[in-house]
Structure formats: structure tokens, C-alpha cells
Design an enzyme around this catalytic site. Structure first.
Site, PDB file in Angstrom:
ATOM      1  N   LYS A  73     -34.551  55.309  14.721  1.00 30.64           N
ATOM      2  CA  LYS A  73     -35.100  56.649  14.936  1.00 30.64           C
ATOM      3  C   LYS A  73     -33.999  57.709  15.007  1.00 30.64           C
ATOM      4  O   LYS A  73     -34.282  58.888  15.225  1.00 30.64           O
ATOM      5  CB  LYS A  73     -35.896  56.672  16.244  1.00 30.64           C
TER       6      LYS A  73
ATOM      7  N   ARG B  81     -24.011  32.872  13.446  1.00 32.16           N
ATOM      8  CA  ARG B  81     -23.161  32.152  14.387  1.00 32.16           C
ATOM      9  C   ARG B  81     -22.805  32.981  15.619  1.00 32.16           C
ATOM     10  O   ARG B  81     -22.916  32.505  16.744  1.00 32.16           O
ATOM     11  CB  ARG B  81     -21.870  31.685  13.689  1.00 32.16           C
ATOM     12  N   THR B  82     -22.345  34.214  15.405  1.00 34.16           N
ATOM     13  CA  THR B  82     -21.879  35.005  16.544  1.00 34.16           C
ATOM     14  C   THR B  82     -23.016  35.300  17.514  1.00 34.16           C
ATOM     15  O   THR B  82     -22.899  35.095  18.724  1.00 34.16           O
ATOM     16  CB  THR B  82     -21.225  36.314  16.070  1.00 34.16           C
TER      17      THR B  82
ATOM     18  N   ARG C 108     -22.507  43.973  17.905  1.00 36.61           N
ATOM     19  CA  ARG C 108     -21.982  44.033  16.535  1.00 36.61           C
ATOM     20  C   ARG C 108     -22.513  45.292  15.877  1.00 36.61           C
ATOM     21  O   ARG C 108     -23.689  45.635  16.031  1.00 36.61           O
ATOM     22  CB  ARG C 108     -22.397  42.806  15.721  1.00 36.61           C
TER      23      ARG C 108
ATOM     24  N   HIS D 170     -12.741  41.477  15.107  1.00 34.27           N
ATOM     25  CA  HIS D 170     -13.720  40.478  15.534  1.00 34.27           C
ATOM     26  C   HIS D 170     -13.034  39.573  16.561  1.00 34.27           C
ATOM     27  O   HIS D 170     -12.736  38.411  16.297  1.00 34.27           O
ATOM     28  CB  HIS D 170     -14.199  39.665  14.333  1.00 34.27           C
TER      29      HIS D 170
END
Length: 302
Positions: A80, A51-52, A101, A129
Site C-alpha cells: 500500500k 533457506r534463510t 530481508r 548477508h
């Protein structure tokens, strides 16, 4: 240049303005369809999201902009060993705004210190959030028409629930708010949040009894027990079914109760509840796109 790392980075007046703009976007989408032409959003998701991530990308496209980025850490140079600071500094040369995120608390804040474009925290570990909170606030505004004089119940994983932590912080700035925290003892609200609530003189109760708390609630905010936050699989299995919302458990709830959930759900809300007119969680999904459109416009100052 301004970033959004914590919901408290926004004043209540700014939140009201974002909600007003989101409402205008809902009513007049064509008015906003070219606002971000020539602008690029970097969608940097070091942790899985549906969703986000998609709502940010849809938001930018519907504003006439473009999107670059990645949907998992393994498809970036983080695999890496590159640091967050170096990744962000690099991306800052390619984009106009970043939605990020990350599984580590504080990573978006570090990112904001290492580039010259706005960074939006799209979730950092169990911490915060803020854009989900904006989606929640837009939903509450449209369902209730107010942010004060509410009894808000939070149920499930309150220890690791970053959406819960952000929304509690946001609602703590309004008048006559009462919180009801419903969770197993192992997943109760962190002490530092309870201390902040107490400092503000806000009323709250803690309980393990969902049905007992139900009659007084104006809003019930369900959450899933998050497997990815557990170090011990046995603890997750023991706690994952602590609360399952069914039609029977809603018998004594208010007729105008708003049932919310940040999603994804596992089984903590029965599918039969989806048909209840009080269920708002898929409205939250839609509202997430509109409020993120409003936020992008604000941070890009367009």
C-alpha cells in the site's frame, strides 16, 4: 539493544563465541529448547527466500519461541506504499526481535534506526548477508578447523553476490588468507571491495579460468548468476552458464577441497557433484539453523 546489519558488526571473538554456542546446540539441543519461551521473532521477508526464512523460523521454534511475520512484500502494508520505517516501528510493538530481508540496500539499517528491538539483516539487495556468512563460517570451522592459512576461490556472480561480499569481509580479518576471484568480466568483484582488500595487504587474483585456479584452492565458493539483479534479460541469458562445476573439473582439485554454495543453485553445480564427499553446501543449510539459534540467543541476551 543491539542489531546485526553487517558481519563486521561482530568482532572475531564474538564470532568464535557464536560458533562455540552453535556447536553446543548441535551436541545438546534439549538444553536450549526453552531458552526463548515467551519471545517472538518477526520474520519480515520483502523478497523471496527458502533457506534463510525457514531457518530463522525453525531456529526460533527450536528455542521454544514463536514466530510472526510475512513471506512477501505483497502480503504486508508495503504493497500500500508504507515505508520501511513505519512498518518496522509498528512491528516493534509486537515482537522481541526482527529478521528482515529486503531488495533495497540499506533497508535493514534504516529499520534498526526506527525500532527499539534487535534487527537482523537477512539480506539487503546486492549488499550484505551476515547470517549466511555466519553459516559459512560455521561450516568452514567444522570442515577446516581454522579461518587462517586458506586459499578461498569465489566463482560466478561476484558483482551482485551479497553472500560473497559478506564472506570476503569476514575472512579478511584472519591471517594468511588468499582470495581467487573467478568470474566473467561483467560480474567481477566490485572495486570498493578490492580496494578494501588491498588496504589490508591481502593477496588476491582475478581470473576467468575456473579449472586453472582449481589446484590451489582450499575452498571453492560457487554462486549462481542472479536473474533478479539484471535489468537486461539478454545479459542474464548470455552470462548464466558461464561456470558449471562438474566432476571432470574437480579432477585436479585438492583431496580436502571444501565445495560451498549459499544456494539456491540453478545449474552451476552438476547434481553428480552432490555425491562428492567434498560437497558442503547442504551442510551449510543445516549449519544455518544452528548459527541463527546462537545469534538469536546473543541478541536477546537469554
Amino acid at each position: 539493544m543491539r542489531s546485526l546489519i553487517d558481519i563486521l558488526d561482530l568482532t572475531t571473538d564474538e564470532i568464535e563465541e557464536l560458533i562455540k554456542v552453535a556447536g553446543d546446540i548441535i551436541e545438546n539441543p534439549a538444553k536450549y529448547s526453552e531458552k526463548c519461551r515467551g519471545k517472538k521473532l518477526a520474520s519480515l521477508f520483502f523478497e523471496p527466500s527458502t533457506r534463510t526464512r525457514l531457518s530463522f523460523e525453525a531456529a526460533m521454534y527450536e528455542l521454544g519461541g514463536n514466530v510472526i511475520g510475512f513471506s512477501e512484500a505483497n502480503s504486508s502494508s508495503a504493497a500500500k506504499g508504507e515505508s520501511v520505517a513505519d512498518t518496522i516501528r509498528t512491528v516493534g510493538y509486537y515482537a522481541d526481535i526482527i529478521a528482515m530481508r529486503h531488495p533495497k540496500e540499506g533497508a535493514p539499517y534504516v529499520a534498526s534506526l526506527n525500532c527499539d528491538i534487535p534487527v537482523i539483516n537477512a539480506g539487503d539487495g546486492g549488499h550484505n548477508h551476515p547470517t549466511q556468512t555466519l553459516a559459512d563460517l560455521l561450516t568452514i570451522s567444522r570442515e577446516k578447523g581454522r579461518f587462517d592459512n586458506l586459499v578461498v576461490g569465489f566463482c560466478g556472480d561476484l558483482k551482485f553476490g551479497r553472500t560473497v561480499h559478506s564472506l570476503v569481509g569476514a575472512l579478511s580479518r584472519y591471517n594468511n588468507i588468499k582470495f581467487v576471484f573467478i568470474s566473467p568480466d561483467e560480474l567481477h568483484m566490485p572495486e570498493y571491495i578490492l580496494e578494501e582488500i588491498e588496504k589490508k595487504g591481502i593477496s588476491y587474483t582475478e581470473t576467468t579460468d575456473l579449472e586453472g585456479a582449481m589446484p590451489e584452492l582450499d575452498i571453492l565458493y560457487m554462486t549462481r548468476v542472479q536473474r533478479e539483479r539484471f535489468f537486461n534479460e539478454a545479459d542474464y541469458i548470455r552470462l548464466k552458464d558461464s561456470y558449471i562445476l562438474t566432476d571432470a573439473k574437480l579432477v585436479n582439485a585438492k583431496a580436502d577441497l571444501s565445495i560451498m554454495h549459499p544456494l539456491p543453485r540453478v545449474n552451476e553445480i552438476s547434481r553428480s557433484v552432490d555425491k562428492d564427499p567434498r560437497a558442503c553446501y547442504f551442510k551449510q543449510v543445516q549449519n544455518g539453523k544452528f548459527i541463527r539459534m546462537a545469534l538469536i540467543l546473543k541478541l536477546l541476551e537469554v
